[in-house]
Design an enzyme around this catalytic site. Sequence first.
Site, PDB file in Angstrom:
ATOM      1  N   VAL A 197      34.255  38.583  46.316  1.00  0.00           N
ATOM      2  CA  VAL A 197      33.978  39.652  44.908  1.00  0.00           C
ATOM      3  C   VAL A 197      33.124  40.012  44.363  1.00  0.00           C
ATOM      4  O   VAL A 197      31.967  39.368  44.682  1.00  0.00           O
ATOM      5  CB  VAL A 197      34.779  39.737  43.205  1.00  0.00           C
ATOM      6  CG1 VAL A 197      36.477  38.667  43.828  1.00  0.00           C
ATOM      7  CG2 VAL A 197      34.528  37.926  43.101  1.00  0.00           C
ATOM      8  N   SER A 198      33.358  40.904  44.210  1.00  0.00           N
ATOM      9  CA  SER A 198      31.458  41.798  44.149  1.00  0.00           C
ATOM     10  C   SER A 198      31.031  41.987  42.977  1.00  0.00           C
ATOM     11  O   SER A 198      29.902  42.214  42.930  1.00  0.00           O
ATOM     12  CB  SER A 198      32.209  43.501  44.806  1.00  0.00           C
ATOM     13  OG  SER A 198      32.836  44.460  45.912  1.00  0.00           O
ATOM     14  N   SER A 199      31.301  41.501  42.034  1.00  0.00           N
ATOM     15  CA  SER A 199      31.171  41.236  40.480  1.00  0.00           C
ATOM     16  C   SER A 199      30.987  39.927  39.432  1.00  0.00           C
ATOM     17  O   SER A 199      32.406  39.375  39.769  1.00  0.00           O
ATOM     18  CB  SER A 199      31.202  42.712  39.298  1.00  0.00           C
ATOM     19  OG  SER A 199      32.865  42.858  39.282  1.00  0.00           O
TER      20      SER A 199
ATOM     21  N   GLN B  27      35.320  40.004  38.321  1.00  0.00           N
ATOM     22  CA  GLN B  27      36.213  39.529  39.078  1.00  0.00           C
ATOM     23  C   GLN B  27      36.430  38.142  39.327  1.00  0.00           C
ATOM     24  O   GLN B  27      35.651  37.492  39.111  1.00  0.00           O
ATOM     25  CB  GLN B  27      35.746  40.111  39.833  1.00  0.00           C
ATOM     26  CG  GLN B  27      35.453  41.619  40.331  1.00  0.00           C
ATOM     27  CD  GLN B  27      35.458  42.435  41.031  1.00  0.00           C
ATOM     28  OE1 GLN B  27      34.736  42.540  42.422  1.00  0.00           O
ATOM     29  NE2 GLN B  27      35.536  43.749  41.695  1.00  0.00           N
TER      30      GLN B  27
END
Length: 180
Positions: A8-10, A13
């Site tokens: 996931v990007s952040s 999340q």
Amino acid sequence: MIIGYARVSSTSQSLDIQHEALTAAGCEKIFAEKVSGRSTSDREQLALAMSFAREHDVFAVTRLDRLARSVGDLHRIIETLTQKGVGFRCLNQPGVDTDSSMGRLLIGVLGAVAAFEVDIRRERQMEGVRKAQAAGKYRGRPASIDPTKIKELKAGGMGAAAIAKQMGIGRASVYRALAA
């Protein structure tokens, strides 16, 4: 062995949905990380997963964009896995695998679409920045180098290295400011 990779990007999340899907698909080992997918260079868990994979293993992800955001990165990853004799499977996009010619074609097409989406998003962002600039609402990052101060210090007899050290900038920046 089926090896799973989740991303996931952040940090806000959750990896839970991907982890559950990979486990349900029979992944015996899952590598997961919370990091941007723009580049593969700073994705430690991806590197570990790829080095962990052995001949006849299958490398699985839930969606293609969890693995790569650019066509170049996607093709490099798939090529590395292929050279090791490792198969590839994308769970939520049936037929996206390295088991068939059609699957390899789909990987290329979907990778190109993902890269296209990134480009479109970047274009929209730049369009928004230009619009904000025209309205006087966006000025960009403030200049971190003050050329006037550099010229004053030079006129006071200071050398480029001393100016760079005092201002916390590189010597090349001092030379550029003096030449301007």
